[in-house]
Every structure is written in structure tokens, then in C-alpha cells.
Design an enzyme around this catalytic site. Structure first.
Site, PDB file in Angstrom:
ATOM      1  N   LYS A   9       1.425  -1.428  -0.502  1.00 30.21           N
ATOM      2  CA  LYS A   9      -0.132  -0.417   0.030  1.00 30.21           C
ATOM      3  C   LYS A   9       0.984   1.845   0.141  1.00 30.21           C
ATOM      4  O   LYS A   9       2.006   1.526   0.000  1.00 30.21           O
ATOM      5  CB  LYS A   9      -0.892  -0.037   1.427  1.00 30.21           C
ATOM      6  CG  LYS A   9      -1.979  -0.981   1.513  1.00 30.21           C
ATOM      7  CD  LYS A   9      -2.489  -1.553   2.800  1.00 30.21           C
ATOM      8  CE  LYS A   9      -3.772  -2.367   2.413  1.00 30.21           C
ATOM      9  NZ  LYS A   9      -4.550  -2.332   3.563  1.00 30.21           N
ATOM     10  N   TYR A  49     -12.797  -3.265  -2.140  1.00 30.19           N
ATOM     11  CA  TYR A  49     -13.345  -3.009  -0.843  1.00 30.19           C
ATOM     12  C   TYR A  49     -14.698  -2.396  -0.261  1.00 30.19           C
ATOM     13  O   TYR A  49     -15.069  -1.506   0.240  1.00 30.19           O
ATOM     14  CB  TYR A  49     -12.296  -1.461  -0.302  1.00 30.19           C
ATOM     15  CG  TYR A  49     -10.903  -1.873  -0.153  1.00 30.19           C
ATOM     16  CD1 TYR A  49     -10.178  -3.044   0.692  1.00 30.19           C
ATOM     17  CD2 TYR A  49     -10.188  -0.701   0.545  1.00 30.19           C
ATOM     18  CE1 TYR A  49      -9.186  -2.905   1.270  1.00 30.19           C
ATOM     19  CE2 TYR A  49      -8.357  -1.157   0.587  1.00 30.19           C
ATOM     20  CZ  TYR A  49      -8.040  -2.309   0.611  1.00 30.19           C
ATOM     21  OH  TYR A  49      -6.945  -2.725   1.504  1.00 30.19           O
ATOM     22  N   ASN A 112      -1.866   0.306   7.463  1.00 32.76           N
ATOM     23  CA  ASN A 112      -0.849  -1.098   8.113  1.00 32.76           C
ATOM     24  C   ASN A 112      -0.172  -2.016   6.695  1.00 32.76           C
ATOM     25  O   ASN A 112      -0.063  -3.289   6.833  1.00 32.76           O
ATOM     26  CB  ASN A 112      -2.207  -1.754   8.332  1.00 32.76           C
ATOM     27  CG  ASN A 112      -3.270  -2.065   7.085  1.00 32.76           C
ATOM     28  OD1 ASN A 112      -2.907  -1.824   6.042  1.00 32.76           O
ATOM     29  ND2 ASN A 112      -4.387  -3.074   7.599  1.00 32.76           N
ATOM     30  N   HIS A 115      -1.905  -5.507   1.777  1.00 29.96           N
ATOM     31  CA  HIS A 115      -2.910  -6.133   1.486  1.00 29.96           C
ATOM     32  C   HIS A 115      -2.482  -7.622   0.879  1.00 29.96           C
ATOM     33  O   HIS A 115      -2.416  -7.853   0.587  1.00 29.96           O
ATOM     34  CB  HIS A 115      -3.306  -5.173   0.665  1.00 29.96           C
ATOM     35  CG  HIS A 115      -5.203  -6.733  -0.005  1.00 29.96           C
ATOM     36  ND1 HIS A 115      -6.249  -6.767   0.514  1.00 29.96           N
ATOM     37  CD2 HIS A 115      -4.742  -7.139  -0.510  1.00 29.96           C
ATOM     38  CE1 HIS A 115      -6.671  -7.552   0.543  1.00 29.96           C
ATOM     39  NE2 HIS A 115      -6.545  -7.961  -0.826  1.00 29.96           N
ATOM     40  N   GLU A 126      -8.890 -12.040  -6.529  1.00 36.07           N
ATOM     41  CA  GLU A 126      -8.116  -9.995  -6.542  1.00 36.07           C
ATOM     42  C   GLU A 126      -7.204 -10.657  -7.230  1.00 36.07           C
ATOM     43  O   GLU A 126      -6.999  -9.175  -7.821  1.00 36.07           O
ATOM     44  CB  GLU A 126      -7.636  -9.989  -5.205  1.00 36.07           C
ATOM     45  CG  GLU A 126      -8.684 -10.029  -4.958  1.00 36.07           C
ATOM     46  CD  GLU A 126      -8.403 -10.288  -2.954  1.00 36.07           C
ATOM     47  OE1 GLU A 126      -7.363 -10.036  -2.354  1.00 36.07           O
ATOM     48  OE2 GLU A 126      -8.858  -9.497  -2.107  1.00 36.07           O
TER      49      GLU A 126
END
Ligand code: IDP
Ligand code: MG
Length: 155
Positions: A9, A49, A112, A115, A126
Site C-alpha cells: 500500500k 473494498y 497497515n 493487503h 483479486e
């Protein structure tokens, strides 16, 4: 073999962790079958998401995920989804165990670092969401016979 889709990310990109994160997965024995940098569109993120659209943090999450390009990686291995999730750690990086990526590098729920797919089915969905078919490479590294036993490879 399973596949897992990992995204480094913007929080990981900004903090110069791309190399360290890729190195962890390679050292573990996971095989990189796809790897690229890309900017995420709002449309792609809304799909990715979709389970979070009603959450109060959704707008800031969207903004955060578009702050810089990200690095997307398709990892293959036996039980790859569970192995990668265990290497990533729990969502809130402050609670993530030391030794995990979030536990070692993060201090935030939202920021964080990575993913990772949460089920084998989502690993496939995905990967197809972020990669074109010709961007995924099916090859067998020479190290495979010292990474797994023959029966593990045939399971
Ligand atoms: P996961 O990434 O550990 O699978 P999900 O529940 O699927 O966690 O949430 C996706 C992402 O949304 C998280 O990685 C995190 O960036 C963000 N997120 C989840 N819960 C929160 C929260 O309570 N506050 C802020 N951001 C959150
Ligand atoms: Mg998730």
C-alpha cells in the site's frame, strides 16, 4: 497451488519498504508469478473494498490507497493464502505480532503497509482484478524441490 494477491500500500511505498516486503516473501519460499507498480483507480478500489463501503473510515481509506502508486504482487505456493496472511499479521498493526509485516513495520489500522487475500477464492478473484492474464507467469523455479517434498507438490 494457491495464489495470493498482495498489495504494498502507499504506506509501505512511502516508507521505502518495497524491497524488504518482497524479500520476506521470497525468503519464505513463495514464488512471485506477477509483479508491477500501478495507480489504483476509485472504480477498482470500490470493487476491491466493496465489503467496507458503509464503514465510516471508507473515504479516508480510499484517499490513502490512492496517495501514491502501489506495488501489486501475485504469490504462489502450497497454502499460499494462509501462509501470506500469517506473515502479514492482523489488521490493526499496533496489535499485530512482532515478526509479522504489520507487526514489525506498522502503527495503524488504516496505514497497515500491505493487503493480502483472505481466502483461496479471493486469491484468484483479486489476482484477476489487478493483473491481465499475460502479466501472470507460470514457471517452476529450480529451488522448488528443496522448498517442498514431492507429496506436498502433488497435493
Ligand atoms: P485486512 O486488510 O486485514 O484484510 P479488512 O477488514 O479487509 O482488513 O479491511 C481492509 C482495509 O481497510 C484494512 O487493511 C485497513 O487498511 C482498512 N481498515 C479496516 N478496518 C479499519 C478501521 O477500523 N479503521 C481504519 N481503517 C480500517
Ligand atoms: Mg481484507
Amino acid at each position: 497451488m494457491e495464489q495470493s494477491l498482495v498489495i504494498i500500500k502507499p504506506s509501505g511505498v512511502q516508507r521505502n519498504l518495497i524491497g524488504k516486503i518482497i524479500d520476506r516473501f521470497q525468503q519464505k519460499g513463495l514464488v512471485i508469478s506477477g509483479l508491477k507498480m500501478m495507480k489504483l483507480s476509485e472504480e477498482l478500489l470500490r470493487e476491491h473494498y466493496a465489503h467496507l463501503v458503509d464503514r465510516p473510515f471508507f473515504p479516508t481509506l480510499m484517499k490513502s490507497m490512492m496517495a501514491t502508486p502501489v506495488v501489486v504482487i501475485c504469490l504462489k505456493g502450497v497454502d499460499a493464502v494462509a501462509v501470506v496472511r500469517s506473515m502479514v499479521g492482523v489488521t490493526n498493526a499496533r496489535n499485530a505480532a512482532p515478526g509479522t509485516i504489520r507487526g514489525d513495520y506498522g502503527m495503524s489500522s488504516q496505514e497497515n503497509i500491505v493487503h493480502a487475500s483472505d481466502s483461496p477464492e479471493n486469491g484468484i478473484i483479486e489476482t484477476n482484478r489487478f493483473f491481465k492474464p499475460e502479466e501472470i507467469f507460470d514457471y517452476t523455479p529450480v529451488t522448488i524441490s528443496s522448498t517442498y517434498s514431492p507429496d506436498e507438490l502433488n497435493s
